[in-house]
Design an enzyme around this catalytic site. Structure first.
Site, PDB file in Angstrom:
ATOM      1  N   ASP A  32      62.336  41.765  51.320  1.00  0.00           N
ATOM      2  CA  ASP A  32      63.515  42.580  51.015  1.00  0.00           C
ATOM      3  C   ASP A  32      63.374  44.015  51.527  1.00  0.00           C
ATOM      4  O   ASP A  32      62.268  44.528  51.661  1.00  0.00           O
ATOM      5  CB  ASP A  32      63.714  42.594  49.492  1.00  0.00           C
ATOM      6  CG  ASP A  32      65.113  43.022  49.105  1.00  0.00           C
ATOM      7  OD1 ASP A  32      65.981  43.119  49.996  1.00  0.00           O
ATOM      8  OD2 ASP A  32      65.346  43.284  47.912  1.00  0.00           O
ATOM      9  N   ASN A  34      65.069  45.359  54.392  1.00  0.00           N
ATOM     10  CA  ASN A  34      65.310  45.605  55.827  1.00  0.00           C
ATOM     11  C   ASN A  34      66.512  46.516  56.052  1.00  0.00           C
ATOM     12  O   ASN A  34      66.480  47.437  56.872  1.00  0.00           O
ATOM     13  CB  ASN A  34      65.590  44.283  56.566  1.00  0.00           C
ATOM     14  CG  ASN A  34      64.416  43.340  56.521  1.00  0.00           C
ATOM     15  OD1 ASN A  34      63.314  43.735  56.187  1.00  0.00           O
ATOM     16  ND2 ASN A  34      64.663  42.087  56.858  1.00  0.00           N
ATOM     17  N   GLY A  35      67.593  46.246  55.296  1.00  0.00           N
ATOM     18  CA  GLY A  35      68.830  47.010  55.462  1.00  0.00           C
ATOM     19  C   GLY A  35      68.627  48.478  55.091  1.00  0.00           C
ATOM     20  O   GLY A  35      69.034  49.390  55.815  1.00  0.00           O
ATOM     21  N   ARG A  45      71.799  47.777  60.511  1.00  0.00           N
ATOM     22  CA  ARG A  45      71.014  46.893  59.629  1.00  0.00           C
ATOM     23  C   ARG A  45      70.179  45.878  60.414  1.00  0.00           C
ATOM     24  O   ARG A  45      69.065  45.534  60.038  1.00  0.00           O
ATOM     25  CB  ARG A  45      71.955  46.137  58.675  1.00  0.00           C
ATOM     26  CG  ARG A  45      72.584  46.991  57.605  1.00  0.00           C
ATOM     27  CD  ARG A  45      73.542  46.154  56.761  1.00  0.00           C
ATOM     28  NE  ARG A  45      72.869  45.018  56.135  1.00  0.00           N
ATOM     29  CZ  ARG A  45      72.147  45.101  55.016  1.00  0.00           C
ATOM     30  NH1 ARG A  45      72.017  46.252  54.393  1.00  0.00           N
ATOM     31  NH2 ARG A  45      71.576  44.031  54.507  1.00  0.00           N
ATOM     32  N   HIS A  49      66.177  44.115  60.337  1.00  0.00           N
ATOM     33  CA  HIS A  49      65.718  42.720  60.385  1.00  0.00           C
ATOM     34  C   HIS A  49      64.743  42.516  61.547  1.00  0.00           C
ATOM     35  O   HIS A  49      63.755  41.794  61.429  1.00  0.00           O
ATOM     36  CB  HIS A  49      66.910  41.773  60.524  1.00  0.00           C
ATOM     37  CG  HIS A  49      67.841  41.820  59.338  1.00  0.00           C
ATOM     38  ND1 HIS A  49      67.387  41.757  58.040  1.00  0.00           N
ATOM     39  CD2 HIS A  49      69.195  41.949  59.248  1.00  0.00           C
ATOM     40  CE1 HIS A  49      68.410  41.827  57.203  1.00  0.00           C
ATOM     41  NE2 HIS A  49      69.527  41.953  57.923  1.00  0.00           N
ATOM     42  N   GLU A  79      73.127  32.395  49.520  1.00  0.00           N
ATOM     43  CA  GLU A  79      74.122  33.451  49.251  1.00  0.00           C
ATOM     44  C   GLU A  79      74.290  34.401  50.444  1.00  0.00           C
ATOM     45  O   GLU A  79      75.250  35.172  50.495  1.00  0.00           O
ATOM     46  CB  GLU A  79      73.727  34.270  48.016  1.00  0.00           C
ATOM     47  CG  GLU A  79      73.874  33.525  46.688  1.00  0.00           C
ATOM     48  CD  GLU A  79      72.824  32.458  46.457  1.00  0.00           C
ATOM     49  OE1 GLU A  79      71.666  32.667  46.862  1.00  0.00           O
ATOM     50  OE2 GLU A  79      73.164  31.386  45.908  1.00  0.00           O
ATOM     51  N   ARG A  83      77.327  37.769  53.984  1.00  0.00           N
ATOM     52  CA  ARG A  83      77.158  38.988  54.799  1.00  0.00           C
ATOM     53  C   ARG A  83      78.086  38.962  56.006  1.00  0.00           C
ATOM     54  O   ARG A  83      78.541  37.894  56.418  1.00  0.00           O
ATOM     55  CB  ARG A  83      75.697  39.076  55.263  1.00  0.00           C
ATOM     56  CG  ARG A  83      74.793  39.250  54.067  1.00  0.00           C
ATOM     57  CD  ARG A  83      73.368  39.520  54.469  1.00  0.00           C
ATOM     58  NE  ARG A  83      72.609  39.769  53.251  1.00  0.00           N
ATOM     59  CZ  ARG A  83      71.540  40.523  53.168  1.00  0.00           C
ATOM     60  NH1 ARG A  83      71.059  41.110  54.244  1.00  0.00           N
ATOM     61  NH2 ARG A  83      70.916  40.704  52.022  1.00  0.00           N
ATOM     62  N   LEU A 143      47.216  27.053  57.867  1.00  0.00           N
ATOM     63  CA  LEU A 143      48.284  27.552  56.994  1.00  0.00           C
ATOM     64  C   LEU A 143      49.592  26.795  57.219  1.00  0.00           C
ATOM     65  O   LEU A 143      49.983  26.554  58.366  1.00  0.00           O
ATOM     66  CB  LEU A 143      48.514  29.034  57.325  1.00  0.00           C
ATOM     67  CG  LEU A 143      49.698  29.708  56.653  1.00  0.00           C
ATOM     68  CD1 LEU A 143      49.299  30.262  55.302  1.00  0.00           C
ATOM     69  CD2 LEU A 143      50.250  30.833  57.505  1.00  0.00           C
TER      70      LEU A 143
HETATM   71  C1  FPP Z   1      66.539  41.036  52.865  1.00  0.00           C
HETATM   72  O1  FPP Z   1      66.709  42.403  53.198  1.00  0.00           O
HETATM   73  C2  FPP Z   1      66.201  40.305  54.089  1.00  0.00           C
HETATM   74  C3  FPP Z   1      66.891  39.242  54.561  1.00  0.00           C
HETATM   75  C4  FPP Z   1      68.075  38.697  53.877  1.00  0.00           C
HETATM   76  C5  FPP Z   1      66.525  38.607  55.822  1.00  0.00           C
HETATM   77  C6  FPP Z   1      65.062  38.499  56.118  1.00  0.00           C
HETATM   78  C7  FPP Z   1      64.908  38.135  57.529  1.00  0.00           C
HETATM   79  C8  FPP Z   1      63.979  38.609  58.390  1.00  0.00           C
HETATM   80  C9  FPP Z   1      62.877  39.497  57.987  1.00  0.00           C
HETATM   81  C10 FPP Z   1      64.028  38.278  59.843  1.00  0.00           C
HETATM   82  C11 FPP Z   1      64.507  36.915  60.270  1.00  0.00           C
HETATM   83  C12 FPP Z   1      63.657  35.810  59.843  1.00  0.00           C
HETATM   84  C13 FPP Z   1      62.809  35.058  60.590  1.00  0.00           C
HETATM   85  C14 FPP Z   1      62.089  33.938  59.953  1.00  0.00           C
HETATM   86  C15 FPP Z   1      62.536  35.326  62.013  1.00  0.00           C
HETATM   87  P1  FPP Z   1      68.151  43.062  53.037  1.00  0.00           P
HETATM   88  O2  FPP Z   1      68.859  42.929  54.330  1.00  0.00           O
HETATM   89  O3  FPP Z   1      68.851  42.456  51.871  1.00  0.00           O
HETATM   90  O4  FPP Z   1      67.758  44.544  52.768  1.00  0.00           O
HETATM   91  P2  FPP Z   1      68.551  45.559  51.831  1.00  0.00           P
HETATM   92  O5  FPP Z   1      68.472  45.019  50.430  1.00  0.00           O
HETATM   93  O6  FPP Z   1      67.765  46.832  51.991  1.00  0.00           O
HETATM   94  O7  FPP Z   1      69.953  45.668  52.356  1.00  0.00           O
END
Ligand code: FPP
Length: 253
Positions: A32, A34-35, A45, A49, A79, A83, A143
């Site tokens: 969690d 990334n955004g 955003r 990712h 869910e 987005r 793994l």
């Molecule tokens: C949550 O952060 C993250 C996600 C919903 C996506 C996670 C995906 C990746 C890290 C990359 C793609 C995956 C692979 C397997 C290559 P958020 O976007 O909800 O962050 P925020 O809460 O800060 O907005």
């Protein structure tokens, strides 16, 4: 560097010594933040990712080097379709790129590239990459990397009920057979141990529909670090904390 001759791995930057004989078998991570990471840097955003994929690369490598047997990464929930479509498309493309780019190294590190979740709803190119990656690595012995995609804990439980109902109708199952072990076998994680440790970076402290059946006795570890900034040191901290918990599974010691 990992010292294979020592039962302890010392992280010299802090007083952290991981006991190599008690590495959690199964670690699950809610990737969690990334955004918010991107927003802080005034980036779109999707750049968050993209940076998150770099973190995946390092963490898979480290988990594998530490001898973790299962690593489950929550990459796209049931869910997350809510987005904006640009973001969903970017995530699907990142998945394809990740699998294409990393396949060789993951395979040479003996990693099984598995997936959990209802992947039939993903774009067909994603499905193909995931299925090929699994088929080409399923005989590896290191793994198991579970990429949770279009995954939801409730959805998984509904699916398990439906599969059991089918087996009851066709007389493969009867009431006496139904117990916790049997129900676990109907989950995507059927033959795997439940997660010992669930990690959620970014400051949120909730499960967000992740591994609901499997987390009955998981240890939780939260941190304010956002996923793109999560390093192997954070993984060491989480494992170290885990090793200092008293797991009683409802009993007494
Ligand atoms: C949550 O952060 C993250 C996600 C919903 C996506 C996670 C995906 C990746 C890290 C990359 C793609 C995956 C692979 C397997 C290559 P958020 O976007 O909800 O962050 P925020 O809460 O800060 O907005």
């Amino acid at each position: 560097m990992l010292n294979f001759f020592s039962a302890k791995k010392k992280d010299r930057s802090e007083n952290i010594e991981i006991d190599m004989s008690r590495i959690p078998k199964h670690i699950a991570i809610i990737m969690d933040g990334n955004g918010r990471w991107a927003k802080e840097k005034k980036l779109p955003r999707t750049m968050g990712h993209k940076a998150g994929v770099e973190t995946i690369r390092g963490i898979v490598k480290e988990a594998s080097a530490l001898g973790v047997k299962y690593l489950t990464l929550y990459a796209f929930s049931t869910e997350n379709w809510k987005r904006p479509s640009d973001e969903v498309n970017a995530l699907m493309n990142l998945l394809i790129q990740y699998l294409r780019k990393e396949f060789k190294e993951l395979n040479s590190n003996n990693v099984i590239i598995n997936h959990i979740g209802e992947i039939s709803k993903l774009p067909s190119a994603c499905q193909k990459e995931l299925i090929d990656a699994y088929n080409n690595t399923k005989n590896n012995t290191g793994l198991t990397l579970n990429l949770a995609l279009n995954y939801g804990g409730r959805n998984e439980i509904v699916r398990a009920f439906k599969l059991m109902y089918e087996d009851i109708k066709s007389n493969k199952l009867n009431e006496e057979c139904i117990n916790e072990n049997l129900i676990s076998k109907y989950m995507y994680t059927n033959s795997m141990p439940d997660p010992d440790l669930i990690i959620r970076p970014s400051g949120e402290q909730r499960l967000s529909n992740f591994l609901l059946w499997q987390c009955a006795y998981s240890e939780f570890w939260y941190s304010n670090i956002k996923w793109p900034d999560f390093t192997k040191k954070d993984l060491h901290r989480a494992i170290y904390d885990y090793q200092n918990r008293d797991r009683r599974f409802g009993g007494v010691k």
